[in-house]
Design a protein around this motif. Structure first.
Motif, PDB file in Angstrom:
ATOM      1  N   LEU A  62       0.737  -1.091   0.094  1.00 53.56           N
ATOM      2  CA  LEU A  62      -0.012   0.044  -0.067  1.00 53.56           C
ATOM      3  C   LEU A  62       0.828   1.335  -0.106  1.00 53.56           C
ATOM      4  O   LEU A  62       0.603   2.205  -0.794  1.00 53.56           O
ATOM      5  CB  LEU A  62      -0.954  -0.014   1.255  1.00 53.56           C
ATOM      6  N   GLY A  63       1.798   1.257   0.940  1.00 50.14           N
ATOM      7  CA  GLY A  63       2.703   2.544   0.944  1.00 50.14           C
ATOM      8  C   GLY A  63       3.429   2.686  -0.515  1.00 50.14           C
ATOM      9  O   GLY A  63       3.433   4.123  -1.017  1.00 50.14           O
ATOM     10  N   TYR A  64       3.701   1.793  -1.403  1.00 48.61           N
ATOM     11  CA  TYR A  64       4.125   2.081  -2.911  1.00 48.61           C
ATOM     12  C   TYR A  64       3.282   2.456  -3.722  1.00 48.61           C
ATOM     13  O   TYR A  64       3.504   3.523  -4.458  1.00 48.61           O
ATOM     14  CB  TYR A  64       4.809   0.807  -3.395  1.00 48.61           C
ATOM     15  N   THR A  65       1.962   2.326  -3.383  1.00 52.27           N
ATOM     16  CA  THR A  65       0.639   2.802  -4.227  1.00 52.27           C
ATOM     17  C   THR A  65       0.553   4.268  -3.780  1.00 52.27           C
ATOM     18  O   THR A  65       0.353   5.290  -4.822  1.00 52.27           O
ATOM     19  CB  THR A  65      -0.556   1.982  -4.087  1.00 52.27           C
ATOM     20  N   ILE A  66       0.485   4.588  -2.472  1.00 50.29           N
ATOM     21  CA  ILE A  66       0.301   6.170  -1.921  1.00 50.29           C
ATOM     22  C   ILE A  66       1.528   6.827  -2.690  1.00 50.29           C
ATOM     23  O   ILE A  66       1.257   7.917  -3.318  1.00 50.29           O
ATOM     24  CB  ILE A  66       0.468   6.015  -0.577  1.00 50.29           C
ATOM     25  N   ALA A  67       2.642   6.468  -2.675  1.00 46.19           N
ATOM     26  CA  ALA A  67       3.924   7.000  -3.072  1.00 46.19           C
ATOM     27  C   ALA A  67       3.723   7.358  -4.608  1.00 46.19           C
ATOM     28  O   ALA A  67       4.052   8.372  -5.248  1.00 46.19           O
ATOM     29  CB  ALA A  67       5.230   6.381  -2.958  1.00 46.19           C
ATOM     30  N   ALA A  68       3.104   6.291  -5.266  1.00 48.09           N
ATOM     31  CA  ALA A  68       3.166   6.526  -6.854  1.00 48.09           C
ATOM     32  C   ALA A  68       1.841   7.396  -7.330  1.00 48.09           C
ATOM     33  O   ALA A  68       2.328   8.210  -8.213  1.00 48.09           O
ATOM     34  CB  ALA A  68       3.024   5.138  -7.352  1.00 48.09           C
ATOM     35  N   VAL A  69       0.780   7.354  -6.803  1.00 49.43           N
ATOM     36  CA  VAL A  69      -0.294   8.110  -7.333  1.00 49.43           C
ATOM     37  C   VAL A  69      -1.076   8.981  -6.120  1.00 49.43           C
ATOM     38  O   VAL A  69      -2.011   9.532  -6.753  1.00 49.43           O
ATOM     39  CB  VAL A  69      -1.319   6.909  -7.895  1.00 49.43           C
ATOM     40  N   GLY A  70      -0.719   8.744  -5.035  1.00 47.12           N
ATOM     41  CA  GLY A  70      -1.353   9.771  -4.126  1.00 47.12           C
ATOM     42  C   GLY A  70      -2.055   9.012  -3.188  1.00 47.12           C
ATOM     43  O   GLY A  70      -2.646   7.734  -3.414  1.00 47.12           O
ATOM     44  N   ALA A  71      -2.756   9.450  -1.889  1.00 50.43           N
ATOM     45  CA  ALA A  71      -3.345   8.505  -1.034  1.00 50.43           C
ATOM     46  C   ALA A  71      -5.042   8.498  -1.457  1.00 50.43           C
ATOM     47  O   ALA A  71      -5.606   7.560  -1.304  1.00 50.43           O
ATOM     48  CB  ALA A  71      -3.446   9.490   0.307  1.00 50.43           C
ATOM     49  N   TRP A  72      -5.677   9.565  -2.074  1.00 46.97           N
ATOM     50  CA  TRP A  72      -6.931   9.427  -2.637  1.00 46.97           C
ATOM     51  C   TRP A  72      -7.147   8.226  -3.660  1.00 46.97           C
ATOM     52  O   TRP A  72      -7.973   7.297  -3.715  1.00 46.97           O
ATOM     53  CB  TRP A  72      -7.565  10.708  -3.255  1.00 46.97           C
ATOM     54  N   PRO A  73      -6.290   8.267  -4.716  1.00 46.64           N
ATOM     55  CA  PRO A  73      -6.362   7.042  -5.699  1.00 46.64           C
ATOM     56  C   PRO A  73      -5.971   5.747  -5.006  1.00 46.64           C
ATOM     57  O   PRO A  73      -6.699   4.626  -5.475  1.00 46.64           O
ATOM     58  CB  PRO A  73      -5.445   7.543  -6.709  1.00 46.64           C
ATOM     59  N   ALA A  74      -5.084   5.681  -4.087  1.00 46.83           N
ATOM     60  CA  ALA A  74      -4.715   4.367  -3.341  1.00 46.83           C
ATOM     61  C   ALA A  74      -6.046   3.841  -2.620  1.00 46.83           C
ATOM     62  O   ALA A  74      -5.972   2.871  -2.802  1.00 46.83           O
ATOM     63  CB  ALA A  74      -3.416   4.650  -2.511  1.00 46.83           C
ATOM     64  N   LEU A  75      -6.606   4.846  -1.678  1.00 45.44           N
ATOM     65  CA  LEU A  75      -7.793   4.549  -1.284  1.00 45.44           C
ATOM     66  C   LEU A  75      -8.739   3.934  -2.365  1.00 45.44           C
ATOM     67  O   LEU A  75      -9.515   3.024  -1.845  1.00 45.44           O
ATOM     68  CB  LEU A  75      -8.360   5.668  -0.515  1.00 45.44           C
ATOM     69  N   LEU A  76      -8.971   4.612  -3.247  1.00 47.52           N
ATOM     70  CA  LEU A  76     -10.021   4.326  -4.105  1.00 47.52           C
ATOM     71  C   LEU A  76      -9.654   2.851  -4.985  1.00 47.52           C
ATOM     72  O   LEU A  76     -10.735   1.667  -4.982  1.00 47.52           O
ATOM     73  CB  LEU A  76     -10.004   5.320  -5.443  1.00 47.52           C
ATOM     74  N   PHE A  77      -8.332   2.673  -5.251  1.00 45.00           N
ATOM     75  CA  PHE A  77      -8.029   1.532  -6.041  1.00 45.00           C
ATOM     76  C   PHE A  77      -8.219   0.239  -5.156  1.00 45.00           C
ATOM     77  O   PHE A  77      -8.688  -0.811  -5.501  1.00 45.00           O
ATOM     78  CB  PHE A  77      -6.870   1.577  -6.766  1.00 45.00           C
ATOM     79  N   TRP A  78      -7.786   0.390  -4.122  1.00 46.30           N
ATOM     80  CA  TRP A  78      -7.658  -0.645  -2.921  1.00 46.30           C
ATOM     81  C   TRP A  78      -9.078  -1.135  -2.344  1.00 46.30           C
ATOM     82  O   TRP A  78      -9.362  -2.311  -2.480  1.00 46.30           O
ATOM     83  CB  TRP A  78      -6.781  -0.439  -1.803  1.00 46.30           C
ATOM     84  N   SER A  79      -9.837  -0.043  -2.222  1.00 45.71           N
ATOM     85  CA  SER A  79     -11.336  -0.465  -1.837  1.00 45.71           C
ATOM     86  C   SER A  79     -12.143  -0.766  -2.915  1.00 45.71           C
ATOM     87  O   SER A  79     -12.875  -1.995  -2.653  1.00 45.71           O
ATOM     88  CB  SER A  79     -11.773   0.971  -1.388  1.00 45.71           C
ATOM     89  N   LEU A  80     -11.821  -0.435  -4.070  1.00 48.54           N
ATOM     90  CA  LEU A  80     -12.633  -1.244  -5.304  1.00 48.54           C
ATOM     91  C   LEU A  80     -12.201  -2.698  -5.250  1.00 48.54           C
ATOM     92  O   LEU A  80     -13.205  -3.555  -5.504  1.00 48.54           O
ATOM     93  CB  LEU A  80     -12.418  -0.404  -6.703  1.00 48.54           C
ATOM     94  N   SER A  81     -10.895  -3.010  -5.204  1.00 46.09           N
ATOM     95  CA  SER A  81     -10.367  -4.468  -5.213  1.00 46.09           C
ATOM     96  C   SER A  81     -11.136  -5.083  -4.128  1.00 46.09           C
ATOM     97  O   SER A  81     -11.363  -6.215  -4.370  1.00 46.09           O
ATOM     98  CB  SER A  81      -8.748  -4.333  -5.151  1.00 46.09           C
ATOM     99  N   THR A  82     -10.936  -4.744  -2.798  1.00 45.39           N
ATOM    100  CA  THR A  82     -11.487  -5.192  -1.685  1.00 45.39           C
ATOM    101  C   THR A  82     -13.219  -5.501  -1.858  1.00 45.39           C
ATOM    102  O   THR A  82     -13.737  -6.462  -1.362  1.00 45.39           O
ATOM    103  CB  THR A  82     -11.366  -4.648  -0.262  1.00 45.39           C
ATOM    104  N   SER A  83     -13.860  -4.667  -2.627  1.00 41.26           N
ATOM    105  CA  SER A  83     -15.332  -4.908  -2.761  1.00 41.26           C
ATOM    106  C   SER A  83     -15.506  -5.846  -3.650  1.00 41.26           C
ATOM    107  O   SER A  83     -16.289  -6.659  -3.399  1.00 41.26           O
ATOM    108  CB  SER A  83     -15.958  -3.355  -3.436  1.00 41.26           C
ATOM    109  N   ILE A  84     -14.726  -6.119  -4.737  1.00 37.69           N
ATOM    110  CA  ILE A  84     -14.768  -7.330  -5.747  1.00 37.69           C
ATOM    111  C   ILE A  84     -14.445  -8.475  -4.789  1.00 37.69           C
ATOM    112  O   ILE A  84     -15.380  -9.423  -4.869  1.00 37.69           O
ATOM    113  CB  ILE A  84     -13.929  -6.999  -6.984  1.00 37.69           C
ATOM    114  N   ALA A  85     -13.470  -8.501  -4.296  1.00 42.84           N
ATOM    115  CA  ALA A  85     -13.056  -9.760  -3.553  1.00 42.84           C
ATOM    116  C   ALA A  85     -14.390  -9.873  -2.453  1.00 42.84           C
ATOM    117  O   ALA A  85     -14.458 -11.276  -2.246  1.00 42.84           O
ATOM    118  CB  ALA A  85     -11.977  -9.476  -2.452  1.00 42.84           C
ATOM    119  N   TYR A  86     -15.071  -9.011  -1.901  1.00 37.38           N
ATOM    120  CA  TYR A  86     -16.111  -9.495  -0.891  1.00 37.38           C
ATOM    121  C   TYR A  86     -17.291 -10.263  -1.881  1.00 37.38           C
ATOM    122  O   TYR A  86     -17.906 -11.060  -1.490  1.00 37.38           O
ATOM    123  CB  TYR A  86     -16.754  -8.051  -0.397  1.00 37.38           C
ATOM    124  N   VAL A  87     -17.527  -9.546  -2.775  1.00 36.72           N
ATOM    125  CA  VAL A  87     -18.844 -10.219  -3.607  1.00 36.72           C
ATOM    126  C   VAL A  87     -18.330 -11.533  -4.066  1.00 36.72           C
ATOM    127  O   VAL A  87     -18.920 -12.649  -3.831  1.00 36.72           O
ATOM    128  CB  VAL A  87     -18.849  -9.332  -5.005  1.00 36.72           C
TER     129      VAL A  87
END
Length: 473
Positions: A38-63
């Motif tokens: 996660l730290g590498y994602t925040i460093a690369a694209v910023g905290a807001w995109p990291a939050l969005l990308f990882w939350s979308l992925s975890t939502s798919i995982a939940y389904v």
């Protein structure tokens, strides 16, 4: 088409030994992405995109976990997890899907043991042995303190699993509870650290935001989709139907909360520049600011233990994957044997040997990581599409867990999402700077080994005719 292909009931690891919390504990290796990725994602694209990308992925995982729970109860006595469900669903359409899915699943879980082990070794060296910089070189072999510690961790993971799932579950319960406390402290740290500012969270995704999002979701999925590990142990729960579902549901919810809140809490206190400079240990800096520097050693011990938990879980899951696919006749029959503790000893031992060689021989693990990612995502695509095929081809099979019809629509949506994420993520690794098409081709080559092993098993060991589709029984 009527449902005529019956599941093959075979001997598996000891049943009735795990509670749902044991499965949940094994899945607690998944939140360690806040340390490793996660730290590498925040460093690369910023905290807001990291939050969005990882939350979308975890939502798919939940389904997806709901879909896997239904399929797990269609084959309640079979070991192998989502790769096995993919094989059952696809074998009347193509016998090649089973080997690709199952080998991809094994690669996804097992071939990262060495990489996580080296991360663990490097953290221990930096924290407690910073002056121990010795290294030995002999031909292609490199050995230093991080490699030595990684091999020790690999052997410890193997030994924990080889002695039986009860031993592994007991160790994992202790570690997982400690790590959940650690995660809870990370989430509430801003209340104690003070100085949290939303202005420290930014968005900088470059000139191709959609492609960048899909590639990072591809990288994140390799981590967050892993709560499906609970399904691999379905035959070993005390109450398979209830325990499988509860373990998958609660672990996915915990992972979702972790990846939703961590970018907010950590970046709002530390800022993105501090996380960029410390992408693995930024959580330590956050807790130091919140609770004082005296907590550092304790936090590092918990992080080290969590990485070991990830290795134990990966070893357990990878070993069962090889055992399950051997039982299905998809790879060498030598891996079908259980040891006296009821564990797939040969498969676990192969995992240990392969990953020890990775530590000693692979100076850059990038090709291995990409092979693991691609293999795991292919297995996911085959498993989710398998849910739809099983609903179409075998509608009247007993399903102790049967989802309502709207879940079929959700399955189509997440399947399309997985296909797009895999296609873009595998072909655009340069968008996030973690590889090239050469590495992708190596990954494809690694996966094609599964088809060679399948032919050897079918023709050379079972002395059967090779067919592209299996006729209905």
């Amino acid at each position: 088409m009527q449902e005529t292909l019956e599941p093959v009931t075979t001997e598996g690891p000891t049943s009735g030994t795990l509670s749902w919390f044991d499965g949940f504990s094994l899945a607690m290796c998944i939140p360690n992405g806040i340390i490793t990725s996660l730290g590498y994602t925040i460093a690369a694209v910023g905290a807001w995109p990291a939050l969005l990308f990882w939350s979308l992925s975890t939502s798919i995982a939940y389904v997806q976990n709901y879909l896997y729970a239904e399929m797990a109860m269609m084959f309640p006595k079979e070991t192998g997890g989502i790769a096995l469900y993919a094989n059952h669903a696809w074998r009347r359409y193509s016998t090649l899907v089973g080997p690709l899915a199952t080998f991809g699943y094994w690669v996804g879980w097992s071939l990262t043991l060495g990489v996580v082990g080296e991360t663990l070794g490097s953290l221990i060296q930096a924290q407690w042995f910073p002056h121990s910089t010795w290294s030995l070189h002999g031909g292609p072999v490199t050995m230093g303190l991080p490699q030595l510690l990684a091999i020790f961790a690999i052997v410890a993971s193997w030994l924990t699993n080889i002695l039986g799932i009860r031993v592994a579950a007991a160790v994992n319960r202790v570690i997982s509870v400690s790590f959940m406390i650690f995660v809870a402290l990370v989430l509430i740290a801003p209340a104690f650290a003070g100085g949290w500012h939303m202005s420290r969270l930014s968005w900088h995704v470059g000139s191709h935001p959609v492609i960048t999002m899909l590639v990072w979701m591809y990288a994140a999925a390799w981590t967050v989709y892993g709560t499906e590990i609970c399904a691999t142990f379905a035959p070993e729960y005390r109450q398979p139907g209830r325990d499988t579902f509860r373990a998958m549901k609660y672990s996915a919810l915990f992972v979702f909360a972790t990846y939703l809140i961590t970018p907010l809490s950590a970046t709002g206190v530390l800022g993105e520049s501090a996380i960029s400079a410390n992408p693995i240990t930024y959580t330590v800096l956050l807790l130091q600011q919140a609770f004082g520097s005296g907590i550092t050693d304790i936090v590092m011990i918990v992080i080290a233990a969590e990485l070991l938990l990830a290795m134990i879980a990966a070893s357990a899951d990878g070993g069962r994957a090889i055992f399950g696919i051997a039982q299905q006749g998809l790879t060498l029959r030598q891996f079908e044997k259980l040891n006296r503790f009821g564990e797939p000893g040969r498969a676990l031992t192969m995992d240990m040997v392969v990953n020890t060689l990775v530590v000693l021989l692979v100076s850059s693990p990038l090709a291995i990581l990409l092979a693991a990612n691609l293999g795991y995502m292919l297995c996911t695509v085959f498993a989710v599409s398998g849910f739809l095929l099983l609903r179409k081809d075998r509608p009247n099979w007993t399903r102790p867990i049967k989802l309502a019809r709207p879940w079929v629509v959700l399955a189509v949506i997440v399947l399309l999402a997985d296909i797009v994420i895999t296609a873009i993520g595998a072909t655009h690794p340069q968008e996030v700077g973690y590889g090239s098409m050469r590495n992708v081709l190596i990954a494809v080559g690694v996966l094609l080994v599964s088809l060679v092993l399948y032919v050897i098993r079918r023709v050379g060991q079972d002395h059967e005719r090779f067919v592209l589709r299996e006729a209905d029984a």
